[in-house]
Design an enzyme around this catalytic site. Sequence first.
Site, PDB file in Angstrom:
ATOM      1  CE  LYS A   1      47.921  51.053  92.729  1.00 14.94           C
ATOM      2  NZ  LYS A   1      46.889  50.142  92.334  1.00 14.94           N
TER       3      LYS A   1
ATOM      4  CE  LYS B   1      37.252  48.161  96.057  1.00 16.37           C
ATOM      5  NZ  LYS B   1      37.549  47.727  97.431  1.00 16.37           N
TER       6      LYS B   1
ATOM      7  CE  LYS C   1      47.051  61.075  98.120  1.00 19.12           C
ATOM      8  NZ  LYS C   1      45.976  60.204  98.484  1.00 19.12           N
TER       9      LYS C   1
END
Length: 327
Positions: free
Chosen positions: A197, A111, A194
């Site tokens: 989103k 992050k 997979k």
Amino acid sequence: METVVSGIRPTGNLHLGNYFGAVKNFLKMQDEYKCFFFIADWHSLTTHPRPENIQLSVRKILAEYLACGLDPEKATIYVQSDVKEVLELYLFLNMNAYLGELERTTTFKEKARKQPDNVNAGLLTYPTLMAADILIHRAHKVPVGKDQEQNMEMARKFARRFNTIYECDLFPEPASFSYSGEGIKIPGLDGSGKMGKSEGNAIYLIDEPSVIRKKVMKAVTDSGPTVPNSEKPEVIRNLFTLLEVVSSREVYDFFNEKYNNCEIRYGDLKKQLAEDIVSFTTPIRERIQEFASDTAYLDKVVAMGAEKSRESARATIQEVRHLIGFR
Ligand code: TRP
């Protein structure tokens, strides 16, 4: 009875992959354990300092989970920011969380790389807040995906450390209850594995039938088998996996036989698949809309969840204060 805690990221709508993964697991667990499921709205501030409309997005998510069958009479369903006791535990845990170990977590490093202009202390102490979420209810099990394994290790470490420092056995070590390997992994429609989103290949529970049809018809296929009974390439396997979860046995067998005889027409398969997905999601979509428009009911669920989770949280925090020496 063992206690289960799990946090839900308040971003995005539920797609079929979520449904056959996390959501199905929650449904099973609410029958077998004392469950606390919460929407992690504080956590989202580590990456989104100015969320657009927290109230609204929390209620949207709630409506989706309720529509899927999460039951506020069985599980305690609440909003993280309603339980201020979590903050006090977060503070106490942070006093015994070391900079080095927090900096070393891969999620933090990732992050920090993604948002170099906002490497905030909340991001650094994300694992402590997550541990507080879990330990506040003295949870035994936490259903999480594989990506949360390191955060879970931190939670276990903080639990052990607290017990050692304050010479107690207040916190059980919370076990990860990974469902990644369980059940059927739902593939995306682009042949990339997979459904997700971020992959942009998802079918959402709230998608209108016309949207679902369009998405399915665009799914990647190949030119078809030329040798009977050949092994299916991944893109084709993906379509069959979807048939497996939403269609009847007969439909699945029908197309499987066509494939094995080299007579498969992918257009027909996709049309059938689209209709079966529509039949599957329609009742859920309608329930989502019903719940979402019933704000009085949603408010009641949130209030009830807040009360039940705070009762559990208060009991823990009182013991924590006592053990540390605050009377
Ligand atoms: N970190 C989790 C995720 O990104 C969400 C979460 C926050 C959580 N607190 C939790 C999950 C406590 C389980 C238990 O998915």
